[in-house]
Each structure stands twice: as C-alpha cells, then as structure tokens.
Design a protein around this motif. Structure first.
Motif, mmCIF file in Angstrom:
data_model
loop_
_atom_site.group_PDB
_atom_site.id
_atom_site.type_symbol
_atom_site.label_atom_id
_atom_site.label_comp_id
_atom_site.label_asym_id
_atom_site.label_seq_id
_atom_site.Cartn_x
_atom_site.Cartn_y
_atom_site.Cartn_z
ATOM 1 N N GLN A 1 -6.285 -9.925 -81.796
ATOM 2 C CA GLN A 1 -6.050 -8.879 -80.809
ATOM 3 C C GLN A 1 -5.443 -9.506 -79.569
ATOM 4 O O GLN A 1 -5.748 -10.663 -79.257
ATOM 5 C CB GLN A 1 -7.402 -8.300 -80.375
ATOM 6 C CG GLN A 1 -8.153 -7.554 -81.429
ATOM 7 C CD GLN A 1 -8.223 -6.103 -81.084
ATOM 8 O OE1 GLN A 1 -8.410 -5.764 -79.938
ATOM 9 N NE2 GLN A 1 -8.062 -5.247 -82.066
ATOM 10 N N SER A 2 -4.649 -8.733 -78.842
ATOM 11 C CA SER A 2 -4.217 -9.206 -77.524
ATOM 12 C C SER A 2 -5.403 -9.061 -76.580
ATOM 13 O O SER A 2 -6.075 -8.033 -76.550
ATOM 14 C CB SER A 2 -3.055 -8.358 -77.026
ATOM 15 O OG SER A 2 -2.890 -8.583 -75.642
ATOM 16 N N GLY A 3 -5.649 -10.112 -75.790
ATOM 17 C CA GLY A 3 -6.759 -10.037 -74.831
ATOM 18 C C GLY A 3 -6.335 -9.472 -73.494
ATOM 19 O O GLY A 3 -7.154 -9.266 -72.619
ATOM 20 N N GLY A 4 -5.026 -9.235 -73.315
ATOM 21 C CA GLY A 4 -4.510 -8.735 -72.039
ATOM 22 C C GLY A 4 -3.532 -9.726 -71.447
ATOM 23 O O GLY A 4 -2.319 -9.490 -71.460
ATOM 24 N N PRO A 5 -4.007 -10.871 -70.944
ATOM 25 C CA PRO A 5 -3.056 -11.861 -70.417
ATOM 26 C C PRO A 5 -2.181 -12.424 -71.530
ATOM 27 O O PRO A 5 -2.593 -12.467 -72.699
ATOM 28 C CB PRO A 5 -3.964 -12.965 -69.864
ATOM 29 C CG PRO A 5 -5.299 -12.333 -69.704
ATOM 30 C CD PRO A 5 -5.390 -11.275 -70.758
ATOM 31 N N GLY A 6 -0.989 -12.887 -71.174
ATOM 32 C CA GLY A 6 -0.098 -13.479 -72.168
ATOM 33 C C GLY A 6 -0.483 -14.911 -72.475
ATOM 34 O O GLY A 6 -1.516 -15.411 -72.008
ATOM 35 N N PRO B 1 -16.021 -0.335 -75.798
ATOM 36 C CA PRO B 1 -15.402 -1.409 -76.571
ATOM 37 C C PRO B 1 -13.953 -1.098 -76.934
ATOM 38 O O PRO B 1 -13.545 -1.189 -78.076
ATOM 39 C CB PRO B 1 -16.286 -1.485 -77.819
ATOM 40 C CG PRO B 1 -16.801 -0.101 -77.985
ATOM 41 C CD PRO B 1 -16.869 0.531 -76.624
ATOM 42 N N GLY C 1 -1.404 -17.204 -69.836
ATOM 43 C CA GLY C 1 -1.722 -16.312 -68.704
ATOM 44 C C GLY C 1 -3.069 -16.693 -68.119
ATOM 45 O O GLY C 1 -3.329 -16.480 -66.930
ATOM 46 N N ARG D 1 -20.085 -5.017 -76.261
ATOM 47 C CA ARG D 1 -18.928 -5.897 -76.375
ATOM 48 C C ARG D 1 -17.679 -5.075 -76.047
ATOM 49 O O ARG D 1 -17.734 -3.845 -76.041
ATOM 50 C CB ARG D 1 -18.849 -6.495 -77.779
ATOM 51 C CG ARG D 1 -18.802 -5.464 -78.858
ATOM 52 C CD ARG D 1 -18.766 -6.037 -80.245
ATOM 53 N NE ARG D 1 -18.999 -4.985 -81.218
ATOM 54 C CZ ARG D 1 -18.128 -4.051 -81.545
ATOM 55 N NH1 ARG D 1 -16.937 -4.060 -80.985
ATOM 56 N NH2 ARG D 1 -18.425 -3.114 -82.413
ATOM 57 N N LEU D 2 -16.550 -5.771 -75.789
ATOM 58 C CA LEU D 2 -15.340 -5.063 -75.377
ATOM 59 C C LEU D 2 -14.336 -4.895 -76.511
ATOM 60 O O LEU D 2 -13.532 -3.975 -76.503
ATOM 61 C CB LEU D 2 -14.658 -5.837 -74.235
ATOM 62 C CG LEU D 2 -15.367 -5.816 -72.885
ATOM 63 C CD1 LEU D 2 -14.683 -6.761 -71.913
ATOM 64 C CD2 LEU D 2 -15.378 -4.410 -72.306
ATOM 65 N N PHE D 3 -14.358 -5.809 -77.471
ATOM 66 C CA PHE D 3 -13.330 -5.821 -78.523
ATOM 67 C C PHE D 3 -13.982 -5.637 -79.893
ATOM 68 O O PHE D 3 -15.153 -5.985 -80.083
ATOM 69 C CB PHE D 3 -12.563 -7.143 -78.486
ATOM 70 C CG PHE D 3 -11.708 -7.298 -77.255
ATOM 71 C CD1 PHE D 3 -10.395 -6.879 -77.248
ATOM 72 C CD2 PHE D 3 -12.232 -7.860 -76.099
ATOM 73 C CE1 PHE D 3 -9.610 -7.020 -76.106
ATOM 74 C CE2 PHE D 3 -11.456 -8.002 -74.961
ATOM 75 C CZ PHE D 3 -10.143 -7.581 -74.969
ATOM 76 N N PRO D 4 -13.231 -5.129 -80.861
ATOM 77 C CA PRO D 4 -13.792 -4.943 -82.209
ATOM 78 C C PRO D 4 -14.139 -6.285 -82.867
ATOM 79 O O PRO D 4 -13.594 -7.326 -82.491
ATOM 80 C CB PRO D 4 -12.667 -4.257 -82.984
ATOM 81 C CG PRO D 4 -11.557 -4.033 -82.053
ATOM 82 C CD PRO D 4 -11.836 -4.705 -80.762
ATOM 83 N N ARG E 1 1.399 -14.111 -65.566
ATOM 84 C CA ARG E 1 0.091 -14.283 -66.231
ATOM 85 C C ARG E 1 -0.038 -13.304 -67.386
ATOM 86 O O ARG E 1 -0.862 -13.468 -68.265
ATOM 87 C CB ARG E 1 -1.050 -14.000 -65.242
ATOM 88 C CG ARG E 1 -1.127 -14.987 -64.125
ATOM 89 C CD ARG E 1 -2.065 -14.504 -63.031
ATOM 90 N NE ARG E 1 -3.447 -14.450 -63.446
ATOM 91 C CZ ARG E 1 -4.430 -14.026 -62.668
ATOM 92 N NH1 ARG E 1 -4.174 -13.623 -61.436
ATOM 93 N NH2 ARG E 1 -5.677 -14.006 -63.103
ATOM 94 N N CYS F 1 -5.059 -5.854 -67.396
ATOM 95 C CA CYS F 1 -4.473 -7.186 -67.545
ATOM 96 C C CYS F 1 -5.498 -8.303 -67.589
ATOM 97 O O CYS F 1 -5.809 -8.819 -68.610
ATOM 98 C CB CYS F 1 -3.470 -7.454 -66.449
ATOM 99 S SG CYS F 1 -2.600 -8.990 -66.776
#
Lengths: 183, 345
Positions: B46-51, A147, B54, B225-228, A61, A135
């Motif tokens: 941006q990468s969100g975490g999962p691939g 953020p 994913g 928010r979590l991301f720019p 994942r 993840c």
C-alpha cells in the motif's frame, strides 16, 4: 479567464470583500498547514526561529508536500516552514477566499443562480485539506479511528489538483453570473 | 572433469548462505519464516502517503554524550538501544518516528537501525556497502525498506525481500532494544545518543501518531489500526505489545505480562526448543536456542552491558527477537505460537 480577472479586480476594490478574502486565505492556509503537519504543538515556550536547510526547499516529501527549510516556534506552536507548502496553502486559501467573497456578492445580487456555486466554492477546499492530512501524518484518521488511511493515501496525489480545478470552475461560474447580474 | 568439479564447488560456495547481494549481506534461503507467498505480499503493498524517501533516512548521524542528552530526554522516553563491540548507542524514538531508518556504522561495521511507528517494531540490519531507505510503501502497516544497491523491497518485520533482484533473500539481523532512556543509561552509562542534527527540519518534540510517555493516540492498545492487513486476529487488542521471535521453523510470541511474571519461558517451536529470559533492567527478553532443554534458572543469570550471562547460556545460540504490536505480528505470522502464561504453549 478574463471574466475571473474582472471579478477579482472588482472584489479587491471593496475593502470589506478584500478583508474577507484575506481572512479566508489565512484561516484556510493555517488549517491546511496544520493538517499536513507543518504547524503543530510541542513548543516549549518562548520564541525562536532558525532556517538551516534552504537547500531542501524544492525537495518533495510526497505529492504536493515539500521539505521544510526552517523552524519557527512561538509559545507552544511549532511551524516547520516550507516555502512551497506555504505558497500552496496561501494559493488554495486565496482561491477559496475569492470564491466565498464572489459567492456572497452573487447571493446579495437580485438573481439567485450563484447560490449553489457559492456553496460549491466552499466545499471545493475540502479535497485539498484532505490532501494535507493524507500526506505525512494521518491525524484525522487516528482521531476518528478509521482504518482507511490506505484509501486516502492512494487518492492523495489527486486531491490538490482536484481542489484547484473545482475552485477554478466555481470561480469561472461565479464570475459569469456576477458580470451578467451587474451588466 | 576436474575443472568441472571445481566449478560445481565454486557454485555451491556462492549459493551457500550468508552471501552478499550487490553489497548487501543476505541469506538465501532466509533464516526466518515467510508465511505468505511473495506475490501475496506484493499484492498487499500500500502507499503510506509520503513518496520514496519522503520519510528521509538519517545517513550522517551525529551523537552526543548521555549527560548532554539528559537535557532533551526524560527517563520514560522510549529509545532504541544498540550495543556492539563495546559501543552503546541510543536512538530516541521521537527522532526515529520522523526518519524510520538510521544508516550508521558501529565498530567498523555498517548497520541500519530501523523503526516502524505503525507496528511498534525496531530491528537492526547489516547493510554492507549500501544503505537502506524508506520506500513510502507499507505492508500490514509495516515499513517497507529499499536498498540503494538493487532497489529491492524489504518489509521490516519480514526481513525478506518481496520484490526486486534480491526477492526471496533474507537480511542479516542483529539485536536492538526497545526500551526507555532511564533503563538504557542505567545499563550503559557511557552510551552515545543520536542528536536532532539530522540534516532535516522536523518538530522532534511531537510524535505525529501519539505518545509513549504517557501512552496515547495510535499507541493505545485498543486503538484501531490504519491500514488493511493480510491476516487478522482478535485474540488481543490490536496494539498490544508482544515479544516475538522467529526461526526457519516458525514464529513465537510471548505476552509482555507473561514474560515479566514468569521470567524464564520455555518455548517449543517446530522440532526444536527455545528458552526466553526476561531482562528486568531493560524490560525485554533474550531468546536462546536450547535444543537439549537444559534447565535455566533466573537466579543464576547476570545482566550487564554484554547481555545476559550465567547458567550455561554462553553455550546456547542467541536468537534475534523484538517487540511488536499484536495486529502486525499476527498479520505476518498467522500461525504464530503464542504464550500467555498458562503453562507450556
């Protein structure tokens, strides 16, 4: 590597040390699986277990994060069970348990040089915990309202290998100081 | 000379919108505004975490009756509703939060129902012969989709590819509804409901980001928010839900309170004019292109399975619209018009 193997053999012979290693393995493993979202709340009571997706056991994942194959519910706890995530959690927990036990042994020994290594061993588990949290569900960041998920997500592929390397280096240092203090 | 003219005519026909990009119905140029350059969007990825994949899309969705769904849904649970060709479908938010895309087929038409939890946006897209998937990337916290045919990357709110062979093309959208289970089943008692038999194991009782019933965690209006983002605005708390629409001429947002209170809102946008009608049953809006500024009264309107009718609205062109968190809307459309209920914007 030989020094580490000798240290492990020595530690597991001591029932109290073995209990400590098992305890740290389980606590850390549970924390890792909780932070990566495999273990969470939402259960509706009672218990049930179903494993309908064994074919997904090796599907990734994300970095060091694999698809669950089954769901285990006990009371309000729900565990979406992935064999590889569980193996990774227990492996990291086991290495950390060894580092804590070895650190304790060195600390009790006459020489003091292992003290910093023991602390480093405990800290070594943090990157892997962050990797789990980074993840799929950045739970901790939501709670903290930070953020910075983008930053954490971008370094997450490095966190598990980083934790593994740190833990192995710490174990090697502890093994060396332990063998020299006991010889 | 004659054959040359035929070739030119053929080329013109091929370039005219809408057209099909490798099985995916697209429009070139897109029918919505693109406020930043495609290069700027690519830089902001941006990468969100999962691939990639994913977060797996649901490609073989299964449905159950509304009666069966009563066992697993509460009236205030959020669902994404879809009505097309006499068929109504509900996609529970607590399932889509784990998958974000459902590749479905309704009335013989291949469609994708998409939902981004981080921006609170639900949009429907036609998908032709291909499927949409989750790239694992985000821009302005918004889901970046990819299509299996060309691997082009499409931010969901933008609806325009920012990278890949279809860069600059726009997807063909259709209306889906961000509403509650109670409201949807009242409007569509025969609706079918997506089941948890998705082919994947997830804890569908839990939303990893928070809760809509009651509202909590990431979904609270004032939470961070979590991301720019590419552009910011402090005009409203970041997660404030606004109702927005966009055309080639720009973007417009209406606060949910203003829409509920005024029921009919007139919105000039560019050189044209739009009428926004509040649908109290689904607690959402309908947007109509009303270039002659014909007067529309809420009293003459009827709301049913087919949508809103009456007061001559049948003659107006319907414009797609959707709810979104304010921070995301303004990040994509920093020049958006905003109506807060103080009169003409």
């Amino acid at each position: 590597m030989k020094a580490i193997a000798m240290m492990v053999a020595m530690l597991v012979k001591d029932p109290r040390m073995l209990a400590l290693i098992v305890l740290v393995t389980l606590v850390y493993g549970g924390l890792y699986l909780w932070l990566n979202g495999d273990i969470s709340g939402g259960g509706t009571g009672g218990w049930q277990a179903a494993f309908p997706a064994w074919e997904r056991a090796f599907e990734a994942r994300g970095p060091f994060q694999f698809e669950p194959v089954g769901l285990i519910q006990v009371g309000t706890l729900v565990w979406t069970f992935s064999p590889l995530n569980t193996l990774l959690a227990l492996m990291m927990g086991g290495l950390l348990g060894l580092a804590v036990a070895a650190g304790l042994k060195v600390w009790k020994a006459p020489r003091q040089c292992g003290l910093s290594a023991s602390g480093a061993g405990t800290l070594a588990g943090i990157p892997a915990l962050l990797a789990g949290g980074a993840c799929c569900a950045p739970l901790v960041l939501i709670w903290l309202g930070l953020p910075i998920a983008g930053t954490v997500a971008s370094i997450s592929p490095l966190l598990v290998p980083l934790a593994l390397v740190i833990l192995l280096v710490v174990l090697w240092r502890l093994a060396k100081s332990l063998t020299s203090s006991t010889s | 000379m004659h054959s040359r003219r035929i070739l030119v005519a053929l080329a013109t026909l091929l370039l005219a919108s809408p057209r099909v990009g490798a099985g995916l119905p697209t429009a070139d140029p897109p029918e919505m505004p693109v406020a930043h350059s495609l290069a700027a969007f690519r830089q902001a990825l941006q990468s969100g975490g999962p691939g990639k994949d994913g977060i797996p899309s649901i490609d073989s969705p299964r449905f159950q009756s509304a009666v069966a769904a009563e066992d697993v849904l509460e009236d205030n649970d959020k669902v994404i509703g879809l009505y097309a060709d006499g068929e109504a479908r509900a996609y529970p938010q607590r399932i889509l939060v784990w998958h974000e895309i459902v590749n479905d087929e309704v009335g013989g038409k291949a469609i994708s129902v998409t939902y981004c939890p981080l921006t609170g946006t639900a949009l429907g897209f036609e998908r032709g012969d291909t499927q949409l998937g989750v790239s694992g990337k985000l821009v302005n916290s918004n889901l970046v989709m990819y299509d299996h045919a060309t691997d082009s990357e499409w931010p969901q709110i933008l609806g325009v590819a920012i990278d890949g062979p279809l860069a600059g093309h726009g997807l063909e959208e259709f209306r889906v509804f961000w509403t509650t289970w109670g409201a949807w089943k009242a409007r569509h008692p025969d609706t079918r409901v997506l089941t948890e038999q998705t082919g994947y194991v997830r804890n569908y009782q839990r939303d990893p980001y928070g809760s809509y019933n009651p509202r909590g965690g990431y979904y609270l209006p004032q939470s961070s928010r979590l991301f720019p983002v590419m552009a910011g605005s402090d005009r409203f708390p970041p997660k404030t839900e606004i109702f927005g629409f966009r055309t080639e001429e720009g973007a417009a947002a209406i606060t949910r309170d203003a829409l509920r209170e005024e029921t009919v809102v007139e919105m000039p946008l560019g050189d044209s004019h739009y009428t926004v009608v509040h649908d109290a049953g689904l607690d959402t809006g309908w947007v109509f292109h009303n270039p002659r500024r014909a007067e529309v009264s809420i009293d003459g309107l009827r709301f049913g399975p087919e949508g809103v009718t009456g007061a001559g609205l049948e003659e107006f062109e319907r414009v797609n619209a959707f709810e979104a968190m304010w921070f995301a809307w303004t990040a994509f459309y920093p020049d958006t018009r905003v109506y807060t209920g103080e009169g003409m914007p």
